[in-house]
Write a protein that holds these residues in place. Structure first.
Motif, PDB file in Angstrom:
ATOM      1  N   SER A  90       0.933  -1.092  -0.045  1.00 14.95           N
ATOM      2  CA  SER A  90      -0.029  -0.027   0.004  1.00 14.95           C
ATOM      3  C   SER A  90       1.020   1.396  -0.137  1.00 14.95           C
ATOM      4  O   SER A  90       0.175   2.443  -0.499  1.00 14.95           O
ATOM      5  CB  SER A  90      -0.892  -0.044   1.281  1.00 14.95           C
ATOM      6  N   LYS A  91       2.314   1.279   0.541  1.00 16.85           N
ATOM      7  CA  LYS A  91       2.897   2.198   0.610  1.00 16.85           C
ATOM      8  C   LYS A  91       3.528   2.817  -0.695  1.00 16.85           C
ATOM      9  O   LYS A  91       3.940   3.991  -1.004  1.00 16.85           O
ATOM     10  CB  LYS A  91       3.997   2.211   1.667  1.00 16.85           C
ATOM     11  N   LEU A  92       3.378   1.696  -1.782  1.00 18.96           N
ATOM     12  CA  LEU A  92       3.695   2.169  -3.107  1.00 18.96           C
ATOM     13  C   LEU A  92       2.835   3.243  -3.910  1.00 18.96           C
ATOM     14  O   LEU A  92       2.875   4.204  -4.554  1.00 18.96           O
ATOM     15  CB  LEU A  92       3.944   1.003  -4.069  1.00 18.96           C
ATOM     16  N   ILE A  93       1.348   2.996  -3.477  1.00 22.46           N
ATOM     17  CA  ILE A  93       0.263   3.842  -3.727  1.00 22.46           C
ATOM     18  C   ILE A  93       0.468   5.272  -3.161  1.00 22.46           C
ATOM     19  O   ILE A  93       0.345   5.468  -1.940  1.00 22.46           O
ATOM     20  CB  ILE A  93      -1.060   3.444  -3.377  1.00 22.46           C
ATOM     21  N   GLY A  94       0.445   6.439  -3.945  1.00 24.43           N
ATOM     22  CA  GLY A  94       0.930   7.849  -3.414  1.00 24.43           C
ATOM     23  C   GLY A  94       2.314   7.802  -2.486  1.00 24.43           C
ATOM     24  O   GLY A  94       2.425   8.477  -1.979  1.00 24.43           O
ATOM     25  N   VAL A 128       6.452   7.557  -6.457  1.00 27.76           N
ATOM     26  CA  VAL A 128       6.542   6.249  -7.289  1.00 27.76           C
ATOM     27  C   VAL A 128       5.984   6.289  -8.542  1.00 27.76           C
ATOM     28  O   VAL A 128       4.941   6.987  -8.884  1.00 27.76           O
ATOM     29  CB  VAL A 128       5.819   5.211  -6.329  1.00 27.76           C
ATOM     30  N   PRO A 129       6.738   5.822  -9.698  1.00 27.09           N
ATOM     31  CA  PRO A 129       6.114   5.927 -10.935  1.00 27.09           C
ATOM     32  C   PRO A 129       4.777   5.275 -11.175  1.00 27.09           C
ATOM     33  O   PRO A 129       4.185   4.392 -10.262  1.00 27.09           O
ATOM     34  CB  PRO A 129       6.935   4.631 -11.777  1.00 27.09           C
ATOM     35  N   ALA A 130       3.942   5.985 -11.949  1.00 33.30           N
ATOM     36  CA  ALA A 130       2.646   5.608 -12.017  1.00 33.30           C
ATOM     37  C   ALA A 130       2.148   4.116 -12.397  1.00 33.30           C
ATOM     38  O   ALA A 130       1.348   3.462 -11.690  1.00 33.30           O
ATOM     39  CB  ALA A 130       1.930   6.415 -13.186  1.00 33.30           C
ATOM     40  N   ALA A 131       3.024   3.616 -13.160  1.00 33.86           N
ATOM     41  CA  ALA A 131       2.827   2.139 -13.480  1.00 33.86           C
ATOM     42  C   ALA A 131       3.012   1.431 -12.142  1.00 33.86           C
ATOM     43  O   ALA A 131       2.177   0.596 -11.941  1.00 33.86           O
ATOM     44  CB  ALA A 131       3.749   1.559 -14.584  1.00 33.86           C
ATOM     45  N   GLN A 132       3.912   1.299 -11.303  1.00 32.33           N
ATOM     46  CA  GLN A 132       4.224   0.833 -10.215  1.00 32.33           C
ATOM     47  C   GLN A 132       3.157   0.990  -9.253  1.00 32.33           C
ATOM     48  O   GLN A 132       2.834   0.136  -8.344  1.00 32.33           O
ATOM     49  CB  GLN A 132       5.476   1.428  -9.753  1.00 32.33           C
ATOM     50  N   GLN A 133       2.406   2.212  -9.037  1.00 33.43           N
ATOM     51  CA  GLN A 133       1.624   2.454  -8.219  1.00 33.43           C
ATOM     52  C   GLN A 133       0.063   1.792  -8.717  1.00 33.43           C
ATOM     53  O   GLN A 133      -0.333   1.208  -7.808  1.00 33.43           O
ATOM     54  CB  GLN A 133       1.084   4.071  -8.124  1.00 33.43           C
ATOM     55  N   ARG A 134      -0.091   1.632  -9.823  1.00 33.17           N
ATOM     56  CA  ARG A 134      -1.271   1.011 -10.393  1.00 33.17           C
ATOM     57  C   ARG A 134      -1.073  -0.613 -10.151  1.00 33.17           C
ATOM     58  O   ARG A 134      -2.086  -1.433  -9.809  1.00 33.17           O
ATOM     59  CB  ARG A 134      -1.555   1.462 -11.878  1.00 33.17           C
ATOM     60  N   LEU A 159      -2.208  11.500  -3.199  1.00 34.23           N
ATOM     61  CA  LEU A 159      -2.641  11.016  -4.603  1.00 34.23           C
ATOM     62  C   LEU A 159      -3.331  12.166  -5.382  1.00 34.23           C
ATOM     63  O   LEU A 159      -3.282  12.407  -6.488  1.00 34.23           O
ATOM     64  CB  LEU A 159      -3.863   9.887  -4.288  1.00 34.23           C
ATOM     65  N   VAL A 160      -4.198  13.082  -4.519  1.00 37.65           N
ATOM     66  CA  VAL A 160      -4.702  14.210  -5.063  1.00 37.65           C
ATOM     67  C   VAL A 160      -3.780  15.222  -5.664  1.00 37.65           C
ATOM     68  O   VAL A 160      -3.807  15.913  -6.821  1.00 37.65           O
ATOM     69  CB  VAL A 160      -5.658  15.024  -4.147  1.00 37.65           C
ATOM     70  N   ASP A 161      -2.543  15.287  -4.883  1.00 34.48           N
ATOM     71  CA  ASP A 161      -1.485  16.417  -5.297  1.00 34.48           C
ATOM     72  C   ASP A 161      -0.572  15.802  -6.333  1.00 34.48           C
ATOM     73  O   ASP A 161      -0.234  16.376  -7.581  1.00 34.48           O
ATOM     74  CB  ASP A 161      -0.556  16.467  -4.092  1.00 34.48           C
ATOM     75  N   GLN A 162      -0.457  14.530  -6.549  1.00 37.30           N
ATOM     76  CA  GLN A 162       0.452  13.766  -7.528  1.00 37.30           C
ATOM     77  C   GLN A 162      -0.512  13.726  -8.702  1.00 37.30           C
ATOM     78  O   GLN A 162       0.110  14.065  -9.801  1.00 37.30           O
ATOM     79  CB  GLN A 162       0.579  12.617  -7.162  1.00 37.30           C
ATOM     80  N   HIS A 163      -1.649  13.540  -8.833  1.00 40.42           N
ATOM     81  CA  HIS A 163      -2.381  13.756 -10.343  1.00 40.42           C
ATOM     82  C   HIS A 163      -2.521  15.204 -10.456  1.00 40.42           C
ATOM     83  O   HIS A 163      -2.678  15.592 -11.817  1.00 40.42           O
ATOM     84  CB  HIS A 163      -3.790  13.087  -9.750  1.00 40.42           C
ATOM     85  N   ARG A 164      -2.624  16.023  -9.459  1.00 41.92           N
ATOM     86  CA  ARG A 164      -2.751  17.503 -10.142  1.00 41.92           C
ATOM     87  C   ARG A 164      -1.413  17.976 -10.684  1.00 41.92           C
ATOM     88  O   ARG A 164      -1.569  18.842 -11.870  1.00 41.92           O
ATOM     89  CB  ARG A 164      -2.870  18.297  -8.622  1.00 41.92           C
ATOM     90  N   ARG A 165      -0.285  17.402 -10.270  1.00 47.62           N
ATOM     91  CA  ARG A 165       0.961  18.110 -11.063  1.00 47.62           C
ATOM     92  C   ARG A 165       1.134  17.133 -12.185  1.00 47.62           C
ATOM     93  O   ARG A 165       1.783  17.415 -13.262  1.00 47.62           O
ATOM     94  CB  ARG A 165       1.994  17.451  -9.852  1.00 47.62           C
ATOM     95  N   ASP A 166       0.541  15.786 -12.103  1.00 49.68           N
ATOM     96  CA  ASP A 166       0.905  14.908 -13.254  1.00 49.68           C
ATOM     97  C   ASP A 166      -0.366  13.934 -13.525  1.00 49.68           C
ATOM     98  O   ASP A 166      -0.470  13.028 -13.094  1.00 49.68           O
ATOM     99  CB  ASP A 166       2.145  13.992 -13.044  1.00 49.68           C
ATOM    100  N   PRO A 167      -1.098  14.452 -14.565  1.00 44.18           N
ATOM    101  CA  PRO A 167      -2.595  13.747 -14.981  1.00 44.18           C
ATOM    102  C   PRO A 167      -2.191  12.327 -15.144  1.00 44.18           C
ATOM    103  O   PRO A 167      -3.383  11.573 -15.177  1.00 44.18           O
ATOM    104  CB  PRO A 167      -3.250  14.708 -16.056  1.00 44.18           C
ATOM    105  N   GLY A 168      -1.061  11.960 -15.567  1.00 43.99           N
ATOM    106  CA  GLY A 168      -0.948  10.596 -15.871  1.00 43.99           C
ATOM    107  C   GLY A 168      -0.607   9.717 -14.465  1.00 43.99           C
ATOM    108  O   GLY A 168      -1.018   8.444 -14.718  1.00 43.99           O
ATOM    109  N   GLN A 169      -0.505  10.301 -13.489  1.00 40.08           N
ATOM    110  CA  GLN A 169      -0.299   9.714 -12.141  1.00 40.08           C
ATOM    111  C   GLN A 169      -1.734   9.163 -11.628  1.00 40.08           C
ATOM    112  O   GLN A 169      -3.080   9.643 -11.981  1.00 40.08           O
ATOM    113  CB  GLN A 169       0.242  10.413 -11.005  1.00 40.08           C
ATOM    114  N   LEU A 170      -1.684   8.017 -11.010  1.00 34.76           N
ATOM    115  CA  LEU A 170      -2.873   7.642 -10.094  1.00 34.76           C
ATOM    116  C   LEU A 170      -3.536   8.707  -9.300  1.00 34.76           C
ATOM    117  O   LEU A 170      -2.531   9.202  -8.418  1.00 34.76           O
ATOM    118  CB  LEU A 170      -2.630   6.239  -9.553  1.00 34.76           C
TER     119      LEU A 170
END
Length: 813
Positions: free
Chosen positions: A585-589, A608-614, A690-701
């Motif tokens: 779970s710590k990989l997520i966000g 953490v890279p988006a693919a690894q988070q997903r 997660l909110v902030d990472q997606h704000r800065r990079d729409p490709g992120q989870l």
């Protein structure tokens, strides 16, 4: 005749008077008062001590006061010689209190005991500047006693019995913090013990029996004390000679993985930091300081408690001895040794570093402690506490995995041998703390790089069978060798070079604060996890868990063992994935940050890279599959066995809630397991990242994508015996979402995302596969619409009770 007689009498009186002037007759003078130490036996050592067993007096002879009135400075340490025996309360045998610099100071007819404040200083400054820094901050006067006698050479005699009977270790507060309210020291039942005084050249050991009373004892004390309204403990007080000059303090570095002592130095030049930290370590000196390898002047020696039974004692010696590898590699020949405590030696004597074997009523943490000089950070004694019941809990797990019939077979799946391997790890781990090393909860992601991680048993699958042949590693790891070399080896530029090499080699280090919280963002810091890829290891562990559950049964029991014990042994098997779930779970966000210093190349902290988070999210969501949460039918029937007689508290707190009496409830178990997943995914800090990472990079989870995938997984179609598990999980998810939305720590954006999903969910709940499913969906939709009822049912107190896991292989060590 009469006149002559009168004249004779008068002459006699005159003569008598004259004689009295020439030779005065001494009247019977009162006896000289006895010396204050009369009737006491003198013991010489660090200070002269007079012990009067008959009158219960302990008289301390202090040096003549100096110009400031100080009659000596000493390190002062308290410890519990006897314990309460409760793991949750933590008042264990050999548990240490704080280390203080104690000054005895004469003020008029009294002597006060004063804890000096060496945290604030003006190191190396002129006397006036040092005095200004010293006088700006409070000291603590903890006791005052009458001066009984002043010797011609200025030495003063004082009875320290009342100094020893105060609640110096904070027993009452510890009980209060653990939910045992109302306990107070009873002066009439607390007394110093003259028979326990021990005087040595560099330390004096005193003891006092202290009794605490409460009219409202809690469950822990009621489970232990003969009369829970009154508990008595033996408290050790140690006066220790201040370390000799010559120790070279080492500045703490955040990359080094050590403990520290904080200093505020007001003599620091402008442009330099006032606040800094000193690393805690033993004084270890080479005979030849210039040699790369040299024997040492005085080795660090740890002694294993004679109370530890065999073969446990040998395992503790072997595990602790692993540290000799690190010290030898750092160039200290014979610098670290382990022995069994000599017969008759006192484990609390500050001259011995001891690995104590401690019995408790229930399982609990082990501890690695140290007595350190507050002025320099120098460690003067290491004290390890190993809980004796902890290995018994590990035995339950290994018997459940391999079968109780494998006990003492000697093979790789022998639960006894696996438990001893775990004890070697535990011994090395706690000794590591006592020599100055902190936890490194990233070591498990780098091939067991340190014994300072919490090691999960590595359970392999070989030909579809569980295999424990590699359950625990042997010896210290690369991180341990580096840390000892940095902490005890050459300082200055060489120490900085070693730190830079460690960073360049990619060695990971993550502390407690960034590993323990459920919403922690460091992707590599977790407890009781394993493997370089936390998500992949979770997927593997789920396969191991399925095999373990499918084969679990009566084979986990020893001959004659009550079948009801299966309930307790089933919990760690059913929840075998719980810690790897935390890790994935710590990989997520997650954010890969480091304890960097400018110029070391780790200043930036990427997500953490988006693919690894997903991928991690997929692995975590898989734990919610009804098939994974189900308990096999045959096993459910065996888990409802009953037993009469008095209950065992250890058993009661470690089983799932039932469906009444002894009847096992597989749905309660499923809900408890699902709640672990929900707690991880819906942690406020994780959703905010997660909110902030997606704000800065729409490709992120993002938080919205996580919530959508979570709802899709929970409301996926299920049939047959798994349908009711799915419904139970769905209800728990709605309640957890409602609770998360009300959490004041949740970010506004994440709260909005949750509110939107809850508002849209009733439309999704229309219809149903059968009457039971339709009834469930109608109730769930009505619950979402009834805000008051939803708030009531989602209150934290109504969450399913998950049996405690740590320290099966919560709190901290």
């Amino acid at each position: 005749m009469v006149r002559s007689g009168l004249r004779s009498a008068a002459s006699a009186a005159v003569l008598a008077a004259a004689m009295s002037l020439a030779f005065p007759v001494l009247a019977a003078a009162p006896d000289k008062p006895p010396a204050a130490n009369a009737g006491a036996t003198r013991h010489d050592g660090l200070l002269p001590v007079y012990v009067d067993k008959a009158k219960g007096r302990i008289l301390l002879s202090l040096p003549a006061p100096d110009a400031d009135g100080v009659s000596g400075r000493y390190l002062y340490v308290t410890a519990l010689r006897t314990g309460l025996g409760s793991a949750p309360v933590g008042l264990d045998r050999a548990r240490l209190g704080d280390t203080q610099v104690l000054a005895f100071r004469r003020i008029g007819r009294k002597v006060v005991a004063e804890f000096e404040n060496h945290r604030f200083r003006a190191q190396g400054a002129p006397a006036d500047e040092q005095a200004a820094a010293r006088d700006a901050f409070a000291v603590s006067t903890v006791w005052a006693g009458e001066v009984l006698e002043t010797a011609p050479d200025g030495r003063i005699l004082v009875d320290v019995a009342s100094f020893l009977t105060r609640d110096a270790i904070g027993v009452a507060e510890a009980l209060k913090q653990a939910g045992e309210a109302g306990y107070k020291l009873v002066p009439d039942l607390s007394l110093a013990d003259p028979a326990a005084v021990k005087v040595f050249p560099e330390n004096i050991e005193f003891e006092a029996r202290q009794t605490f009373a409460s009219d409202t004892p809690g469950p822990e004390v009621r489970n232990i004390a003969p009369d829970p309204r009154l508990i008595s403990l033996q408290i050790r007080h140690s006066l220790v000679k201040l370390p000799e000059p010559g120790y070279a303090p080492r500045r703490f570095d955040p990359r080094g993985g050590t403990f520290s002592t904080t200093v505020l130095d007001y003599a620091a030049p402008l442009g330099e930091e006032i606040v800094y930290q000193l690393a805690n370590r033993f004084r270890l000196e080479k005979v030849d300081p210039a040699a790369a390898r040299s024997p040492v002047k005085k080795p660090i020696v740890f002694y294993v408690d004679r109370a530890a039974p065999e073969p446990i004692r040998t395992a503790l010696v072997e595990g602790a001895s692993w540290w000799s590898q690190a010290f030898d590699a750092a160039g200290f020949v014979g610098g670290f040794q382990v022995k069994v405590l000599p017969e008759g030696a006192d484990p609390l004597d500050v001259r011995y570093n001891v690995i104590n074997w401690v019995d408790r009523a229930t399982r609990g943490w082990s501890y690695g402690q140290a007595i350190s000089d507050p002025r320099t950070g120098e460690i003067v004694k290491g004290s390890v506490l190993l809980g004796a019941l902890r290995v018994r809990q590990d035995m339950l797990i290994f018997e459940s995995l391999a079968g109780a019939h494998m006990n003492n077979t000697g093979g790789p799946n022998d639960p006894v041998q696996v438990a001893l391997a775990r004890l070697r790890q535990l011994s090395a781990h706690e000794v590591g703390h006592s020599i100055g090393l902190a936890h490194n909860f990233a070591a498990s992601t780098q091939d067991r790089a340190s014994v300072m991680d919490y090691p999960a048993p590595r359970i392999l699958l070989k030909d579809g069978r569980l295999d424990l042949s590699d359950a625990y590693g042997v010896g210290i790891g690369a991180w341990d060798r580096f840390t000892v070399d940095w902490l005890y080896g050459a300082g200055g530029d060489e120490a900085l070079r070693k730190l830079k090499v460690s960073v360049d080699q990619g060695q990971r280090y993550v502390t407690d604060a960034d590993s323990r919280p459920v919403g922690a963002g460091q992707p590599w810091g977790s407890l009781w996890d394993d493997g370089a890829d936390p998500a992949a290891e979770l997927e593997r562990m789920m396969k191991v868990r399925r095999v373990a559950i499918d084969r679990f049964g009566l084979g986990a029991l020893k001959p004659g063992e009550p079948v009801i014990n299966l309930k307790r042994k089933y919990v760690p098997i059913y929840l075998l994935h719980r810690y790897q779930l935390d890790a994935a779970s710590k990989l997520i966000g997650g954010v890969d940050f480091a304890y960097s210093v400018i110029g070391d190349g780790r200043e930036a902290s990427p997500p953490v890279p988006a693919a690894q988070q997903r991928a991690a999210l997929s692995a975590v969501l898989a734990t919610l599959s009804p098939a994974e949460l189900d308990t096999p039918e045959a096993l459910t029937a065996m888990l409802s066995s009953a037993q009469s007689g008095e209950t065992d508290r250890q058993y009661v707190i470690e089983v799932f809630g039932t469906a009444g009496g002894p009847v096992f409830d597989p749905l309660t178990a499923a809900e408890a397991a699902a709640s672990l997943t929900f707690d991880n995914l819906l942690a406020p800090d994780r959703l905010a990242r997660l909110v902030d990472q997606h704000r800065r990079d729409p490709g992120q989870l993002g938080a919205g994508e996580l919530l959508d995938r979570l709802l899709d997984k929970a409301f996926a179609p299920a049939s047959g015996r798994q349908a009711e598990i799915a419904r139970r999980v769905q209800t728990r998810l709605v309640l957890n979402l409602a609770a998360a939305a009300r959490d004041p720590k949740l970010s506004p954006a994440a709260a909005s995302e949750i509110a939107a999903r809850l508002a849209a969910l009733p439309a999704r709940l229309k219809g149903g596969a059968d009457s039971a499913d339709r009834a469930h969906r109608q109730r769930l939709a009505a619950l979402i619409a009834d805000k008051d009822l939803l708030a009531e049912l989602s209150a934290p107190k109504l969450k399913p009770q998950v049996p405690p896991g740590m320290p099966i292989g919560d709190g901290g060590d």
